[in-house]
Design a protein around this motif. Structure first.
Motif, PDB file in Angstrom:
ATOM      1  N   GLY A 226      45.615  10.879  -8.161  1.00  0.00           N
ATOM      2  CA  GLY A 226      46.038  11.531  -6.922  1.00  0.00           C
ATOM      3  C   GLY A 226      45.211  12.733  -6.514  1.00  0.00           C
ATOM      4  N   ASN A 243      45.318   3.400  -3.819  1.00  0.00           N
ATOM      5  CA  ASN A 243      45.850   3.104  -5.142  1.00  0.00           C
ATOM      6  C   ASN A 243      44.938   2.102  -5.855  1.00  0.00           C
ATOM      7  N   ASP A 301      48.602  12.098 -13.865  1.00  0.00           N
ATOM      8  CA  ASP A 301      49.637  11.203 -13.348  1.00  0.00           C
ATOM      9  C   ASP A 301      50.759  11.137 -14.377  1.00  0.00           C
ATOM     10  N   SER A 303      53.580   9.884 -14.247  1.00  0.00           N
ATOM     11  CA  SER A 303      54.321   8.621 -14.276  1.00  0.00           C
ATOM     12  C   SER A 303      53.621   7.550 -15.098  1.00  0.00           C
ATOM     13  N   ASN A 333      51.149  15.400 -11.424  1.00  0.00           N
ATOM     14  CA  ASN A 333      51.414  14.795 -10.118  1.00  0.00           C
ATOM     15  C   ASN A 333      52.298  13.552 -10.264  1.00  0.00           C
ATOM     16  N   LYS A 334      52.803  13.077  -9.139  1.00  0.00           N
ATOM     17  CA  LYS A 334      53.615  11.851  -9.044  1.00  0.00           C
ATOM     18  C   LYS A 334      54.947  11.980  -9.780  1.00  0.00           C
ATOM     19  N   ASN A 337      57.669   9.404  -9.222  1.00  0.00           N
ATOM     20  CA  ASN A 337      57.646   8.113  -9.924  1.00  0.00           C
ATOM     21  C   ASN A 337      57.993   8.233 -11.398  1.00  0.00           C
ATOM     22  N   SER A 377      54.619  16.395  -6.423  1.00  0.00           N
ATOM     23  CA  SER A 377      54.349  15.067  -5.879  1.00  0.00           C
ATOM     24  C   SER A 377      53.552  15.284  -4.598  1.00  0.00           C
ATOM     25  N   LYS A 379      52.180  13.078  -2.725  1.00  0.00           N
ATOM     26  CA  LYS A 379      52.525  12.083  -1.716  1.00  0.00           C
ATOM     27  C   LYS A 379      53.811  12.457  -0.984  1.00  0.00           C
TER      28      LYS A 379
END
Length: 414
Positions: A226, A243, A301, A303, A333-334, A337, A377, A379
């Motif tokens: 990300g 992605n 990430d 997740s 990040n993320k 998820n 996050s 996103k």
């Protein structure tokens, strides 16, 4: 001479092959094959089957044992009988020229290893002159020790005759002479590409000198964590984000202003396990933005089930680049998820697990990995305000240290 750069990616079917060794257990092998499948998908291939074998070490002749190779061969034949052609077999480690030759001879399909697959993706992703030059250099370095394999078609047609030997009419002569000629051509091309990269590096150094007295921050991390999304969020830019692995290949630098403080933010190419040595060597000029950064934002990430291993890979690569001692922040990040798994029974599926809250994340063992870490996050734009505030304070500290007499240009407000 065979060209290695692909100009068009077609949806081919692929079979993946990996090894379970004393140094790499079954779970780790499956994780690596998951990543290899993601690489194949990024390159435009569809994975239809996986093969693994438990061995004491890599077979220097055929990578896997003869029995496993025969099993793969039978699977390919069965698929052909059912009118489902297998386009390629991809191996999870780098293969020698001898291994590729022997495997191709037995399976009679296209053989790729992890390195050649990554090089294909890089060739597909390269946009700027710098990236294209670096990819081409890495490809030639990969190709050079494997030149002999590229001439096996002549050996089959001419009965293995070399220069001056007996063989089929019209096919005498090339043999070793042509091989050596190709070798010289590639070495000359490598020299030319290195010179071209030196010229590009000089231009980039001049550009960096003209950026003024601004703190430089670089986004680093594993591929597909990300980084480009964070870049777009902070810089309000339109850096390509997808992605897919290696969505970003060219280093992008943007001027960012947080509150009233400007600084430069660089988005760099992602790292990956088993990254080809030739690729690291060729892309050192691209990674100069990391070397010259005043601070690194290590994006993770959270997740991903194996994010700890990804952190180790990135730290090892930064150490190789002699950048491990730079001020660094870990950005998990993320979080949207990430699933809370520690307090729940093992028999629950990921879909039934509840997402962990931000406050709960701040009290986990992950928060103790580094005193400078944040959970966001990009996103969903969760916890971005805190991210901006912390980033502002860190950049301000560095700015005052590095340019103590330049503050009047950019007045800093409390």
């Amino acid at each position: 001479m065979k060209e290695f750069v692909i100009s068009e990616v077609k949806a081919e079917t692929a079979v993946l092959v990996g090894l379970i060794t004393p140094q790499q257990n079954e779970a780790k092998t499956e994780e690596y094959l998951d990543e290899l499948e993601f690489l194949a998908d990024t390159a435009g291939a569809v994975t239809v089957k996986r093969f693994t074998q438990k061995v004491g070490g890599i077979n220097q002749t055929t990578y896997v044992g003869k029995g496993k190779l025969a099993e793969i061969k039978q699977y390919i034949k069965d698929e052909e009988d059912n009118e489902r052609e297998v386009g390629m077999v991809i191996f999870d480690d780098e293969l020698s020229a001898k291994q590729i030759h022997n495997i191709e001879k037995e399976l009679k399909v296209k053989i790729l290893d992890r390195t050649s697959l990554i090089l294909d993706i890089f060739a597909m992703r390269a946009q700027t002159a710098s990236a294209k030059t670096q990819v081409e250099l890495a490809q030639y370095r990969y190709m050079l020790p494997r030149l002999q394999r590229l001439w096996t078609h002549l050996e089959r047609q001419a009965g293995g005759s070399g220069a001056g030997g007996k063989g089929s009419v019209g096919l005498r002569g090339p043999g070793e002479t042509q091989l050596e000629m190709d070798r010289r051509i590639i070495l000359q091309r490598v020299t030319l590409l290195k010179k071209r990269l030196e010229d590009i590096d000089k231009q980039k150094k001049t550009q960096r000198k003209n950026r003024g007295r601004l703190i430089r921050v670089a986004l680093v991390g594993y591929t597909n964590v990300g980084k480009s999304t964070i870049m777009n969020l902070l810089a309000k830019s339109d850096v390509f984000a997808e992605n897919k692995l290696f969505a970003t290949l060219d280093t992008t630098v943007r001027k960012v202003v947080v509150q009233n403080l400007p600084f430069l933010l660089a988005d760099t190419v992602g790292f990956i396990r088993k990254l080809p040595t030739d690729l690291v060597e060729s892309f050192k000029s691209t990674l100069d933005e990391v070397r010259e950064a005043d601070m690194l934002l290590h994006v993770v990430d959270i997740s991903h089930p194996d994010f700890e291993e990804q952190i180790r890979v990135v730290n090892a690569t930064l150490k190789d680049l002699e950048c491990a001692d730079k001020p660094q922040m870990i950005i998990f990040n993320k979080i949207d998820n990430y699933r809370w798994v520690e307090k729940e029974p093992d028999d629950l599926t990921p879909e039934t697990k509840e997402n962990i809250t931000l406050e709960e994340l701040k009290h986990t063992w992950m928060a103790k990995l580094d005193e400078n870490c944040l959970f966001i996050s990009a996103k969903q734009k969760d916890n971005i305000d805190e991210f901006r505030d912390v980033l502002y304070r860190k950049v301000r500290e560095l700015h005052v240290q590095k340019y103590p007499y330049n503050d009047f240009l950019y007045p800093i407000m409390d």
